[in-house]
Motif scaffolding. Structure first.
Motif, PDB file in Angstrom:
ATOM      1  N   LEU A  70      31.852  43.949  50.963  1.00 29.95           N
ATOM      2  CA  LEU A  70      33.106  43.340  50.518  1.00 29.95           C
ATOM      3  C   LEU A  70      33.269  43.723  49.058  1.00 29.95           C
ATOM      4  O   LEU A  70      32.370  43.468  48.262  1.00 29.95           O
ATOM      5  N   ALA A  71      34.403  44.362  48.698  1.00 31.83           N
ATOM      6  CA  ALA A  71      34.547  44.793  47.315  1.00 31.83           C
ATOM      7  C   ALA A  71      35.992  44.642  46.863  1.00 31.83           C
ATOM      8  O   ALA A  71      36.918  44.756  47.652  1.00 31.83           O
ATOM      9  N   ALA A  72      36.137  44.333  45.575  1.00 33.01           N
ATOM     10  CA  ALA A  72      37.479  44.325  44.982  1.00 33.01           C
ATOM     11  C   ALA A  72      37.355  44.866  43.573  1.00 33.01           C
ATOM     12  O   ALA A  72      36.351  44.657  42.917  1.00 33.01           O
ATOM     13  N   SER A  73      38.346  45.624  43.121  1.00 37.42           N
ATOM     14  CA  SER A  73      38.191  46.225  41.808  1.00 37.42           C
ATOM     15  C   SER A  73      39.472  46.095  40.978  1.00 37.42           C
ATOM     16  O   SER A  73      40.532  45.807  41.514  1.00 37.42           O
ATOM     17  N   ALA A  74      39.310  46.282  39.708  1.00 35.52           N
ATOM     18  CA  ALA A  74      40.461  46.241  38.798  1.00 35.52           C
ATOM     19  C   ALA A  74      40.351  47.393  37.819  1.00 35.52           C
ATOM     20  O   ALA A  74      39.245  47.749  37.412  1.00 35.52           O
ATOM     21  N   ASP A  75      41.486  48.001  37.444  1.00 34.23           N
ATOM     22  CA  ASP A  75      41.471  49.110  36.509  1.00 34.23           C
ATOM     23  C   ASP A  75      41.446  48.593  35.073  1.00 34.23           C
ATOM     24  O   ASP A  75      42.085  47.597  34.741  1.00 34.23           O
ATOM     25  N   ILE A  76      40.685  49.278  34.238  1.00 30.53           N
ATOM     26  CA  ILE A  76      40.585  48.895  32.826  1.00 30.53           C
ATOM     27  C   ILE A  76      40.918  50.130  31.987  1.00 30.53           C
ATOM     28  O   ILE A  76      40.336  51.189  32.198  1.00 30.53           O
ATOM     29  N   LEU A  77      41.810  49.980  31.080  1.00 31.01           N
ATOM     30  CA  LEU A  77      42.192  51.096  30.206  1.00 31.01           C
ATOM     31  C   LEU A  77      41.399  51.021  28.904  1.00 31.01           C
ATOM     32  O   LEU A  77      41.160  49.946  28.370  1.00 31.01           O
ATOM     33  N   THR A  78      40.953  52.188  28.454  1.00 31.63           N
ATOM     34  CA  THR A  78      40.294  52.201  27.146  1.00 31.63           C
ATOM     35  C   THR A  78      40.724  53.448  26.396  1.00 31.63           C
ATOM     36  O   THR A  78      40.803  54.529  26.990  1.00 31.63           O
ATOM     37  N   PRO A  79      40.980  53.417  25.147  1.00 33.72           N
ATOM     38  CA  PRO A  79      41.187  52.139  24.437  1.00 33.72           C
ATOM     39  C   PRO A  79      42.586  51.593  24.699  1.00 33.72           C
ATOM     40  O   PRO A  79      43.393  52.283  25.321  1.00 33.72           O
ATOM     41  N   CYS A  80      42.895  50.383  24.213  1.00 32.05           N
ATOM     42  CA  CYS A  80      44.252  49.874  24.383  1.00 32.05           C
ATOM     43  C   CYS A  80      45.216  50.730  23.577  1.00 32.05           C
ATOM     44  O   CYS A  80      44.858  51.245  22.516  1.00 32.05           O
ATOM     45  N   ASP A  81      46.394  50.960  24.104  1.00 31.84           N
ATOM     46  CA  ASP A  81      47.380  51.711  23.308  1.00 31.84           C
ATOM     47  C   ASP A  81      48.764  51.098  23.515  1.00 31.84           C
ATOM     48  O   ASP A  81      48.879  49.992  24.045  1.00 31.84           O
ATOM     49  N   ASP A  82      49.791  51.830  23.144  1.00 36.04           N
ATOM     50  CA  ASP A  82      51.145  51.275  23.204  1.00 36.04           C
ATOM     51  C   ASP A  82      51.656  51.134  24.620  1.00 36.04           C
ATOM     52  O   ASP A  82      52.479  50.303  24.937  1.00 36.04           O
ATOM     53  N   GLU A  83      51.185  52.032  25.442  1.00 35.48           N
ATOM     54  CA  GLU A  83      51.609  51.987  26.857  1.00 35.48           C
ATOM     55  C   GLU A  83      51.176  50.655  27.458  1.00 35.48           C
ATOM     56  O   GLU A  83      50.179  50.069  27.027  1.00 35.48           O
ATOM     57  N   PRO A  84      51.863  50.202  28.477  1.00 39.28           N
ATOM     58  CA  PRO A  84      51.407  48.965  29.118  1.00 39.28           C
ATOM     59  C   PRO A  84      50.059  49.195  29.811  1.00 39.28           C
ATOM     60  O   PRO A  84      49.843  50.263  30.382  1.00 39.28           O
ATOM     61  N   PRO A  85      49.157  48.252  29.678  1.00 38.80           N
ATOM     62  CA  PRO A  85      47.853  48.375  30.373  1.00 38.80           C
ATOM     63  C   PRO A  85      48.039  48.321  31.888  1.00 38.80           C
ATOM     64  O   PRO A  85      49.110  47.940  32.346  1.00 38.80           O
ATOM     65  N   PRO A  86      47.028  48.715  32.606  1.00 34.53           N
ATOM     66  CA  PRO A  86      47.144  48.759  34.074  1.00 34.53           C
ATOM     67  C   PRO A  86      47.512  47.401  34.633  1.00 34.53           C
ATOM     68  O   PRO A  86      47.093  46.369  34.106  1.00 34.53           O
ATOM     69  N   GLU A  87      48.278  47.426  35.702  1.00 36.30           N
ATOM     70  CA  GLU A  87      48.670  46.198  36.398  1.00 36.30           C
ATOM     71  C   GLU A  87      47.485  45.640  37.156  1.00 36.30           C
ATOM     72  O   GLU A  87      46.574  46.380  37.533  1.00 36.30           O
ATOM     73  N   ALA A  88      47.525  44.349  37.354  1.00 31.33           N
ATOM     74  CA  ALA A  88      46.529  43.773  38.253  1.00 31.33           C
ATOM     75  C   ALA A  88      46.824  44.255  39.668  1.00 31.33           C
ATOM     76  O   ALA A  88      47.973  44.507  40.003  1.00 31.33           O
ATOM     77  N   PRO A  89      45.822  44.456  40.473  1.00 34.48           N
ATOM     78  CA  PRO A  89      46.062  44.946  41.843  1.00 34.48           C
ATOM     79  C   PRO A  89      46.832  43.926  42.654  1.00 34.48           C
ATOM     80  O   PRO A  89      46.845  42.742  42.337  1.00 34.48           O
ATOM     81  N   GLU A  90      47.457  44.399  43.698  1.00 32.12           N
ATOM     82  CA  GLU A  90      48.219  43.505  44.561  1.00 32.12           C
ATOM     83  C   GLU A  90      47.284  42.665  45.401  1.00 32.12           C
ATOM     84  O   GLU A  90      46.229  43.148  45.832  1.00 32.12           O
TER      85      GLU A  90
END
Ligand SMILES: Nc1ncnc2c1ncn2[C@@H]1O[C@H](COP(=O)(O)OP(=O)(O)OP(=O)(O)O)[C@@H](O)[C@H]1O
Ligand SMILES: [Mg+2]
Lengths: 509, 260
Positions: free
Chosen positions: A171-191
């Protein structure tokens, strides 16, 4: 020697040709010579041959130890440095032996003396020391290495943890993490999908842990994980997956981190973004992934792959041995008649055939099945068929000899008696020959089957199929548990076979 | 009547085992053959049922030339001649019953018998034969489980299965103790009284004196002595030893010894 004292009365003692001192000097110059002059020719010859071969062997070992140093002095010092104990022991031994040989020659000239085995005992001891060195016996290593060898050994001795396994469900669930933070919007939480595991991280961007100039870690951003939809009360592992797909379990303060889920299958957890060595080419915006994973075992125990493979190969092994035995028996029966003296004592031709078949059988038998297997592998390629050919060849030779001896030792009396009743030739065979042949025939065949199954467990080592093949593979892969399973199966099978075969043999004798 | 005419046997290695031996045996006689070891007694007896092919001479039995008989005819002759051996020659691992039934092979169906199938009549006959020699209770034992005397009785029962008109016995008691020797020869004597011709080689003077109706002595393959019942009874140990050599002994001496 011993019989000199016994037969003194029967025949006059052979007198020495020379005086004791001459004999002693002769032996000092050439060991054994004095004994020969004292007319103990055989004793002298043995002493000479022993001292000569011991000297030769010592020379050879010194050359070897000193790595072919030039000059006796250099050779000695070099050897002494590499194996002091051995060099001293063997040199002292040689000197004592030489002196003892002189004393022995002196004594042997005397007519009345007891048989004295001292020289031969010393010769035996020196050969033992040489044998120790030549065969590189090293008990120290055996003891010192034992602790290191224990972990793999213990796996071989008790491999059963690896014999069974359960199916696993991830059983697995994952979330994307952006590095480093920038002006673009960070990744959305998964549906979120109902019934599926789900995890969000906040924030969804941040900095990885880094090392400063002093190699001290500068901790990265802490992410708050909240998850749901997992199995309740189960250990959950947190993995980090970098942009090039490499995953590893996250450690904090040296320990792998894991979380227990709540009764409703949720958990909340804070994780510091780990240290990752990123290649310079990957500078800039990167999307990593954090993943929560539960591994649950489902269903009952089932045999693991090594166990299944081992069993399959074991069956192959037993049948390999069986087929080789059957072919061996079928071919050995006619051959054994050719090699039985009482069957072949007719014409000159048949006697020639008898000697020919005897000789061929002896030659074939003296070559080990493993060597036949090497030849058979060249002939028909890797696999059980090569093993069958090898074992069949060897079985024909050894069964042929055993059967032919059984035929030779058959009692002609009952044959005569049955003939005298007016029986036909066939009736005579059935009533007088076969009953006499059954016990040795059954006994030898079962015995051979026993040997063949044993042999087939090792014939795989050289590619002849069967379980040996698997065993070498496991050992090469350092999979000691799997190798242990194979070893256990071999042991169990051979033990069962031993009992079965002795049981059958007892019934027929 | 059995008629041996000028029988000579030379073995392949050149040994002359029988030289020009001639004699006749009437139906119902108990002929005992004596002679030193190696004098040709076994060779003579084996020539009569052709276990050995004689080199020269003829053996005529009731008008049939045994020496000329081949295959089926030879087997018919053989099955009418029972044979008993010094070492019994039983098939040791087979049961007593099987050994006895084997005596019937000359009569049995050649194919059926290969699977050890015998007619009920044959089995009945086997039980009777065992009864006659007094070992019915041993029928299902293995032959090698019996004592020497019992084994020789199985040998006799096997010969009886042939319903023979003549029995050849080659030193039938040589490997038995004196008491058993008497009982086994007593069995043969009983058969002889019922009209069976018996040719037997023996070593012991008092057994010869007691059972023989006629004696021939062999030496180096030749007949050197012929005697009637009366001649033998009158024979002293000294005369016996002349034919026989120093090996000859009286069973009585051994008998006293064994009974203590
Ligand atoms: N198969 C054979 N091949 C060659 N010579 C043989 C063979 N059988 C017997 N002989 C020889 O023939 C001679 C007569 O042997 P035979 O067995 O008939 O003697 P025997 O009187 O029965 O002796 P014993 O009392 O020891 O049984 C002996 O010299 C023997 O060595
Ligand atoms: Mg004999």
């Amino acid at each position: 020697m011993a019989n000199n004292t016994n037969s003194k009365a029967a025949k006059p003692e052979k007198r020495s040709l020379v005086s004791p001192v001459v004999a002693a000097v002769a032996s000092l110059i050439l060991p054994g010579l004095g004994q020969m002059l004292a007319r103990r020719f055989r004793r002298g010859l043995i002493v000479f041959a022993s001292v000569a071969s011991i000297t030769g062997l010592i020379w050879w070992l010194f050359v070897d130890l000193s790595r072919s140093a030039q000059g006796i002095g250099l050779m000695l010092t070099k050897s002494l440095r590499r194996a002091p104990g051995f060099v001293i022991l063997v040199l002292v031994g040689l000197v004592v032996l030489w002196l003892l040989n002189v004393w022995d020659a002196y004594r042997e000239t005397q007519t009345r003396h007891r048989a004295d085995p001292t020289v031969f005992i010393l010769i035996g001891i020196v050969f033992f020391v040489l044998g120790w060195q030549i065969s590189q016996i090293d008990p120290v290593t055996a003891v010192v290495e034992l602790p290191d060898a224990w972990p793999p050994l213990s796996k071989v001795l008790w491999p059963w943890e690896a014999a069974f396994e359960r199916d696993t469900d991830v059983l697995a669930a994952s979330a994307d993490i952006l590095t480093p933070c920038d002006d673009e919007p960070p990744p959305e939480a998964p549906e979120k999908v109902e019934g599926e595991p789900y995890m969000v991280a906040s924030p969804t961007c941040g900095d990885l842990t880094e090392l400063d100039e002093n190699n001290q870690p500068v901790l990265g951003t802490t992410l708050h994980l909240s998850a749901s939809g997992f199995a309740p009360n189960t250990e959950t592992f947190i993995f980090w997956i970098d942009p090039i797909g490499q995953e590893f379990r996250i450690r904090q303060e040296g320990a792998y981190i894991s979380v227990m889920t709540e009764a409703d299958g949720t958990f909340e957890y804070d994780v510091t973004m780990p240290y990752r060595l990123t290649p310079p080419s990957a500078e800039g915006r990167q999307i990593h992934e954090i993943e929560a994973r539960q591994i649950t075992e489902v269903g009952g125990l089932k045999p693991s792959e090594p166990l299944r493979l081992t069993m399959a190969r074991m069956v192959e092994t037993i049948f390999l041995g069986m087929m080789a035995t059957i072919f061996g028996i079928i071919l050995a029966i006619p051959v054994s008649f050719l090699a039985a003296r009482n069957m072949m004592s007719g014409s000159f031709l048949s006697i020639a055939l008898y000697y020919l078949s005897r000789t061929v059988l002896n030659i074939i038998r003296s070559i080990e099945p493993l060597i036949w297997a090497l030849i058979a592998v060249v002939w028909v390629g890797l696999g059980p068929f090569a093993g069958i050919i090898a074992l069949t060849i060897h079985s024909v030779a050894s069964l042929g000899k055993l059967y032919s001896e059984a035929i030779e030792s058959i009692d002609p009396g009952p044959i005569e008696a049955i003939q005298a009743t007016g029986a036909t030739r066939l009736q005579t065979i059935v009533y007088a020959v076969i009953p006499q042949m059954i016990p040795p025939f059954v006994s030898f065949s079962i015995y051979r089957w026993d040997i063949n199954v044993r042999m087939s467990t090792v014939i795989g080592l050289v590619g002849g199929g069967g379980i040996g093949f698997l065993l070498v593979q496991y050992i090469k892969l350092l999979d000691y548990r799997a190798a242990g399973i194979a070893v256990w199966f071999i042991a169990i099978t051979v033990a069962i076979l031993d009992n079965v075969s002795s049981e059958i043999r007892q019934r027929f004798i | 009547m059995l008629e041996i005419r000028n029988l000579t046997k030379i073995y392949d290695d050149g040994t002359v085992a029988l030289k020009n031996v001639s004699f006749t045996v009437e139906q119902g006689e108990f002929l005992i053959i004596i002679g030193l070891s190696g004098s040709g007694k076994s060779t003579l007896l084996r020539c009569i049922n052709r276990l050995i092919d004689p080199t020269e001479g003829q053996i005529i039995w009731d008008g049939v030339d045994i020496t000329a008989a081949e295959s089926a005819e030879l087997r018919t002759v053989r099955r009418q001649i029972g044979m008993i051996f010094q070492h019994f020659n039983l098939v040791k691992r087979s049961s007593v019953m099987t050994n006895v039934l084997a005596g019937r092979l000359g009569y049995a169906d050649p194919w059926q018998s290969l699977w050890h199938r015998f007619s009920p009549q044959d089995r009945e006959l086997a039980i009777k034969a065992l009864g006659r020699v007094g070992i019915s209770d041993q029928a299902n034992k293995r032959a090698d489980e019996l004592s020497g005397g019992q084994q020789q009785r199985v040998g006799i029962a096997r010969a009886l299965m042939q319903e023979p008109r003549m029995i050849l016995a080659d030193e039938p008691v040589a490997s038995l103790d004196p008491v058993l020797a008497h009982t086994i020869l007593g069995d043969l004597d009983q058969l002889n009284k019922e009209g069976m011709t018996i040719l037997c080689s023996l070593h012991y003077l008092d057994l010869v004196q007691r059972y023989a109706s006629r004696v021939i002595g062999l030496k180096d393959g030749e007949i050197v002595y012929r005697g009637s019942r009366a001649d033998i009874r009158a024979m002293t140990d000294e005369q016996f030893k002349q034919v026989y050599g120093a090996e000859a002994i009286r069973v009585a001496a051994g008998l006293e010894g064994s009974l203590g």
